[in-house]
Scaffold this motif. Structure first.
Motif, short mmCIF file in Angstrom:
data_model
loop_
_atom_site.label_atom_id
_atom_site.label_comp_id
_atom_site.label_asym_id
_atom_site.label_seq_id
_atom_site.Cartn_x
_atom_site.Cartn_y
_atom_site.Cartn_z
N VAL A 93 -1.30 -14.57 -30.08
CA VAL A 93 0.09 -13.69 -30.76
C VAL A 93 -0.28 -12.73 -31.41
O VAL A 93 -1.16 -12.48 -32.17
CB VAL A 93 0.53 -15.02 -31.99
N THR A 94 0.34 -11.57 -31.17
CA THR A 94 -0.08 -10.36 -31.45
C THR A 94 1.52 -9.42 -31.34
O THR A 94 2.40 -9.85 -30.87
CB THR A 94 -1.13 -9.78 -30.61
N LEU A 95 1.30 -8.23 -32.00
CA LEU A 95 2.47 -7.19 -32.01
C LEU A 95 2.30 -6.38 -31.04
O LEU A 95 1.23 -5.93 -30.29
CB LEU A 95 2.53 -6.54 -33.37
N PRO A 96 3.66 -5.48 -30.50
CA PRO A 96 3.63 -4.77 -29.61
C PRO A 96 2.75 -3.58 -30.27
O PRO A 96 2.84 -3.31 -31.49
CB PRO A 96 4.99 -4.27 -29.31
N PRO A 97 2.12 -2.58 -29.70
CA PRO A 97 1.79 -2.55 -27.85
C PRO A 97 0.80 -3.31 -27.49
O PRO A 97 0.37 -3.21 -26.45
CB PRO A 97 1.61 -1.04 -27.81
N PHE A 98 0.23 -4.29 -28.48
CA PHE A 98 -0.98 -4.89 -28.15
C PHE A 98 -0.89 -6.29 -27.12
O PHE A 98 -1.69 -6.61 -26.46
CB PHE A 98 -1.82 -5.34 -29.36
N ILE A 99 0.53 -6.74 -27.34
CA ILE A 99 0.89 -7.62 -26.44
C ILE A 99 0.80 -7.37 -24.97
O ILE A 99 0.52 -7.92 -23.99
CB ILE A 99 2.16 -8.52 -26.73
N GLN A 100 1.32 -5.91 -24.85
CA GLN A 100 1.57 -5.31 -23.56
C GLN A 100 0.05 -5.13 -23.14
O GLN A 100 -0.09 -5.25 -21.74
CB GLN A 100 2.49 -4.16 -23.52
N GLN A 101 -0.50 -4.70 -24.06
CA GLN A 101 -2.06 -4.51 -23.49
C GLN A 101 -2.86 -5.37 -23.02
O GLN A 101 -3.55 -5.46 -22.26
CB GLN A 101 -2.79 -3.82 -24.82
N GLU A 332 5.40 3.48 -22.15
CA GLU A 332 4.86 4.53 -22.29
C GLU A 332 3.66 4.47 -23.34
O GLU A 332 2.63 5.04 -23.31
CB GLU A 332 5.85 5.55 -22.68
N ILE A 333 4.07 4.01 -24.39
CA ILE A 333 3.28 3.65 -25.69
C ILE A 333 1.84 2.84 -25.05
O ILE A 333 0.58 3.35 -25.41
CB ILE A 333 3.71 2.95 -26.98
N ASP A 334 2.09 2.02 -24.43
CA ASP A 334 0.97 1.18 -23.87
C ASP A 334 -0.01 2.09 -22.94
O ASP A 334 -1.14 2.13 -23.01
CB ASP A 334 1.23 0.13 -23.01
N LYS A 335 0.64 2.86 -22.08
CA LYS A 335 -0.21 3.70 -21.23
C LYS A 335 -0.85 4.93 -21.84
O LYS A 335 -2.02 4.99 -21.56
CB LYS A 335 0.93 4.55 -20.32
N ASN A 336 -0.24 5.40 -22.82
CA ASN A 336 -0.85 6.53 -23.81
C ASN A 336 -1.46 6.13 -25.03
O ASN A 336 -1.79 6.88 -25.94
CB ASN A 336 0.06 7.63 -24.00
N LEU A 337 -1.48 4.69 -25.47
CA LEU A 337 -2.00 4.42 -26.90
C LEU A 337 -3.50 5.12 -27.01
O LEU A 337 -3.68 5.49 -28.12
CB LEU A 337 -2.12 2.91 -26.79
N THR A 338 -4.44 4.95 -26.26
CA THR A 338 -5.79 5.25 -26.32
C THR A 338 -5.84 6.83 -26.80
O THR A 338 -6.50 7.11 -27.81
CB THR A 338 -6.69 5.21 -25.18
N SER A 339 -4.96 7.60 -26.13
CA SER A 339 -5.16 9.01 -26.30
C SER A 339 -4.36 9.32 -27.50
O SER A 339 -4.58 10.24 -28.49
CB SER A 339 -4.36 9.83 -25.04
N TYR A 340 -3.30 8.47 -27.94
CA TYR A 340 -2.61 8.61 -29.29
C TYR A 340 -3.53 8.47 -30.47
O TYR A 340 -3.74 9.10 -31.24
CB TYR A 340 -1.40 7.63 -29.37
N VAL A 341 -4.24 7.29 -30.25
CA VAL A 341 -5.42 6.98 -31.26
C VAL A 341 -6.41 7.74 -31.48
O VAL A 341 -6.71 8.43 -32.65
CB VAL A 341 -5.77 5.66 -31.12
#
Length: 350
Positions: A93-101, A332-341
């Protein structure tokens, strides 16, 4: 195996004994147990949260005991990734965008719980790998005893009076921390402007926190004046934290905004107790459990056909009045999350 992973695996072995044999294939699948890895927020500080109630009722009805492991959203996904070849969790059980991840990393298997047909299409995976069980919204908290009125804008938080009195959980590790970045990008009209603001805010920020749930008690005690959070968790905490109040930041001259941050649940791929995991997911979406989302958990029910009329539901509706709700592009957030962080880390020196 890295030392930390080995320690975690041993700890989970000890946690599961004597019902299962770690690494074995004997009676593990038949054990009356189900292991849940979850983002924090749904378990009460004093054993009085939604999880506490439904896990107790679930065990009473089925005889299946729930083993519970809690952490930040990203932390739970990372743990499941490390254990992918030998899964220890049954339900994640987790929040977006981590469930998509989690889905994109192959951590979730397809399962449609009973009642999922009553969950909005935006709150479940099109391929059936996860379904929201509690709806929720991003927010901030403040100490209403020390601040005579709530802050209203992001810009106010740059004031020197908030130096070492403000903290937000870590993007990329905590779901609500990642939400700070997502909301700032929306409110400031782009990543570069958001990061420029967060760079300035860093001079007031106490520092990183892996868990958002640990911030509210600090706000209630006055150690912090402001912190990030989410409506469900903070509303539930406010029942025992009298100085805690919720607010939604606005860009100066704009409206307060927020977005949905549902607790989304999925069945772990090759879960050691898949059948029990399915039963728990069914129970989470049962009418009884959904009616308790607001009355006990202080959240918003995921099923559209379950009407909440209790005092908490009324108060939550009032709290959300006048707040503009936007819908992030989670793909889009799931795709770019690493670069955002990584950009956030560079901008803030974190």
């Amino acid at each position: 195996m890295p030392r930390n992973s080995l320690t975690a695996a041993i700890a989970l072995c000890l946690l599961a004994a004597p019902l299962t044999a770690c690494g074995g294939t004997s009676a593990a699948s038949d054990a009356k147990v189900v292991t849940v890895y979850s983002a924090d927020g749904l378990k009460g500080e004093n054993g009085d949260g939604w999880y506490d109630e439904i896990f107790k009722d679930f065990q009473k009805q089925t005889g299946i005991k729930v083993k519970y492991v809690e952490g930040g959203s990203g932390e739970m996904v990372q743990r499941a990734v490390r254990e992918k070849t030998n899964p220890q969790a049954d339900v994640l059980v987790t929040l977006p965008p981590f469930i998509q991840q989690a889905d994109s990393k192959g951590l979730l298997q397809k399962y449609t719980p009973a009642g999922a047909d009553q969950v909005s299409g935006a709150d479940k995976a099109a391929d059936g790998t996860w379904t929201s069980v509690v709806n929720n919204y991003f927010g901030f908290v403040y100490n209403k005893k020390q601040l005579t009125k709530a802050p209203t804008t992001w810009e106010e938080l740059l004031d020197g009076s908030y130096k070492n009195k403000l903290q937000y959980s870590t993007p990329g590790v905590a779901g609500d921390g990642t939400a700070v970045l997502i909301k700032a990008i929306h409110d400031f009209g782009g990543k570069d402007r958001a990061l420029a603001y967060l760079k300035k805010l860093q001079s007031n920020n106490v520092g990183p926190s892996a868990s958002t749930g640990k911030l509210a008690p600090k706000v209630d005690k006055g150690e912090l004046l402001v912190a990030n959070g989410d409506v469900q968790m903070n509303y539930a905490q406010s029942k025992t934290m009298p100085n805690l109040a919720i607010w939604f930041p606005a860009k100066q001259g704009g409206k307060p905004t927020t977005f949905a941050l549902p607790y989304a649940a999925g069945l772990v791929t090759k879960a050691p107790h898949s059948a029990n995991g399915r039963k728990l997911l069914d129970y989470m979406l049962s009418r009884t459990a959904q009616q308790q989302v607001s009355s006990i958990g202080g959240g918003f029910r995921a099923r559209q056909d379950v009407k909440a009329t209790d005092a908490n539901a009324t108060a939550l509706t009032k709290l959300m009045a006048g707040v503009e709700i936007f819908e992030p592009d989670w793909t889009e957030i799931d795709k770019n999350l690493t670069s955002y962080v990584e950009s956030w880390q560079e901008a803030t020196g974190s």
